[in-house]
Each structure stands twice: as C-alpha cells, then as structure tokens.
Design an enzyme around this catalytic site. Structure first.
Site, mmCIF file in Angstrom:
data_model
loop_
_atom_site.group_PDB
_atom_site.id
_atom_site.type_symbol
_atom_site.label_atom_id
_atom_site.label_comp_id
_atom_site.label_asym_id
_atom_site.label_seq_id
_atom_site.Cartn_x
_atom_site.Cartn_y
_atom_site.Cartn_z
ATOM 1 N N LYS A 1 -4.116 -4.258 -9.840
ATOM 2 C CA LYS A 1 -2.886 -3.958 -9.119
ATOM 3 C C LYS A 1 -1.716 -4.078 -10.092
ATOM 4 O O LYS A 1 -1.821 -4.727 -11.121
ATOM 5 C CB LYS A 1 -2.707 -4.912 -7.942
ATOM 6 C CG LYS A 1 -3.830 -4.766 -6.922
ATOM 7 C CD LYS A 1 -3.676 -5.677 -5.771
ATOM 8 C CE LYS A 1 -4.844 -5.685 -4.824
ATOM 9 N NZ LYS A 1 -5.782 -4.618 -4.820
ATOM 10 N N TYR B 1 0.844 -1.191 0.000
ATOM 11 C CA TYR B 1 0.000 0.000 0.000
ATOM 12 C C TYR B 1 0.880 1.242 0.000
ATOM 13 O O TYR B 1 1.954 1.246 0.599
ATOM 14 C CB TYR B 1 -0.868 0.037 1.263
ATOM 15 C CG TYR B 1 -1.836 -1.109 1.368
ATOM 16 C CD1 TYR B 1 -3.171 -0.932 1.043
ATOM 17 C CD2 TYR B 1 -1.419 -2.366 1.792
ATOM 18 C CE1 TYR B 1 -4.078 -1.976 1.139
ATOM 19 C CE2 TYR B 1 -2.311 -3.420 1.887
ATOM 20 C CZ TYR B 1 -3.632 -3.218 1.561
ATOM 21 O OH TYR B 1 -4.520 -4.263 1.652
ATOM 22 N N HIS C 1 -7.353 0.007 -0.860
ATOM 23 C CA HIS C 1 -6.861 -1.045 -1.748
ATOM 24 C C HIS C 1 -5.360 -0.901 -1.962
ATOM 25 O O HIS C 1 -4.849 0.204 -2.096
ATOM 26 C CB HIS C 1 -7.579 -0.972 -3.102
ATOM 27 C CG HIS C 1 -9.054 -1.183 -2.982
ATOM 28 N ND1 HIS C 1 -9.607 -2.412 -2.723
ATOM 29 C CD2 HIS C 1 -10.090 -0.313 -3.052
ATOM 30 C CE1 HIS C 1 -10.921 -2.291 -2.646
ATOM 31 N NE2 HIS C 1 -11.241 -1.032 -2.837
#
Length: 168
Positions: A145, A107, A114
């Site tokens: 991602k 993160y 998210h």
C-alpha cells in the site's frame, strides 16, 4: 430516516435499509450478526449529511454532540474527521487502518478487494521522528500500500503527502 443507536464508541442499526444502502452499496461500517455498526466518524459524517439519525435512548443526538463524544475518546478526532470527510466527499471508501498502524485504509472509488493507501492523520504542528515515519512506510510497503500523511492545518485545510521508499 434510518435510525442508529449509540453503543459505547460506535452506533448500530438492524434496519435492512441501512444494511443494504449504507453497507452493501456505499461501504459504510461493519456488519456483525445482522447489525450494522458505524464508527463515530462515519456516524457524524452521515448525520451531518442528513442520511441517518443517532439516538441515545429516545433522544436524538446532534452533529456537535457526536463530535464531542468523539473528542472525549480521541484527541485527534477533529483532524481525523476533516480527513475522513474530505476523502469521502472525493468519492473514496474509507475504513479503519488500525491493524496496519495507520488511521485509515482508503480504497479507490467503488470498493476494490484491497485498499490502495494507508493514511496517517497529523495536525500540522506535530513532531515526527524519523523512526515514526520509517516504521509506517515499512508497514505500508510490506502490505503493498502507499503511505499517505494527511496534514491538517489550523485553518482546517488538509494537505496530503505520499511517503515512499526510494531505491538508488
């Protein structure tokens, strides 16, 4: 000093200071039924920095003992620890990426809802098949991602490579 106790392949504490400072503010570990559980990677990192101590019964464990426990359970523990430590030292929040087929979810500084990246840790002499790479990039893409390969060399240096789809 916040005390954690060894329990299998992780450590735990019920100390409210640990829960408030490490979990709520710094995003370490996982909270389960009022206990804060840390992975061996997280525990080793925090012991090395003098933030917690880990005990097995009454005996205090050293960083090297925690590293050895990690090595017994995971042949990539040293490489994963170097990457974990590097990312944490840069201010990122690092969590397990197991459910996404990677080693870590990462993160941005602070903690967004998210994660931004999935990180796959590899020693530099690893052999990769195109299928391995494709499968991991496909999963990362499917969950929005970025796939990062963290390559650890024999000098314990980490190099990061972003791997992504290119459309023509």
């Amino acid at each position: 000093m916040i005390v954690f106790y060894l329990s299998g392949d992780r450590v735990f504490s019920t100390d409210q200071n640990a829960i408030n400072g490490l979990y709520n503010k710094r995003h370490f570990g996982k909270l389960v039924e009022g206990k804060l559980f840390l992975s061996l990677l997280e525990a080793t990192y925090l012991v090395e920095r003098g933030k917690i101590e880990v005990r097995e019964g009454k005996r205090k464990l050293t960083v090297e003992e925690l590293m050895n426990l990690g090595r017994e359970r995971d042949e990539l523990f040293d490489a994963k620890y170097l990457v974990y430590k590097d990312l944490r030292d840069r201010g990122y929040t690092v969590k397990s990426g197991l459910k996404f087929g990677s080693h870590f979810r990462v993160y941005r500084r602070g903690m967004d809802e998210h994660s931004q990246w999935l990180v796959w840790v590899l020693p530099e002499n690893s052999r990769l098949s195109p299928n391995d790479i494709t499968a991991r990039v496909r999963v990362a893409h499917g969950v929005r991602k970025n796939m990062i390969m963290a390559i650890v060399d024999e000098d314990a240096d980490v190099t990061y490579y972003k791997v992504e789809w290119v459309r023509f």
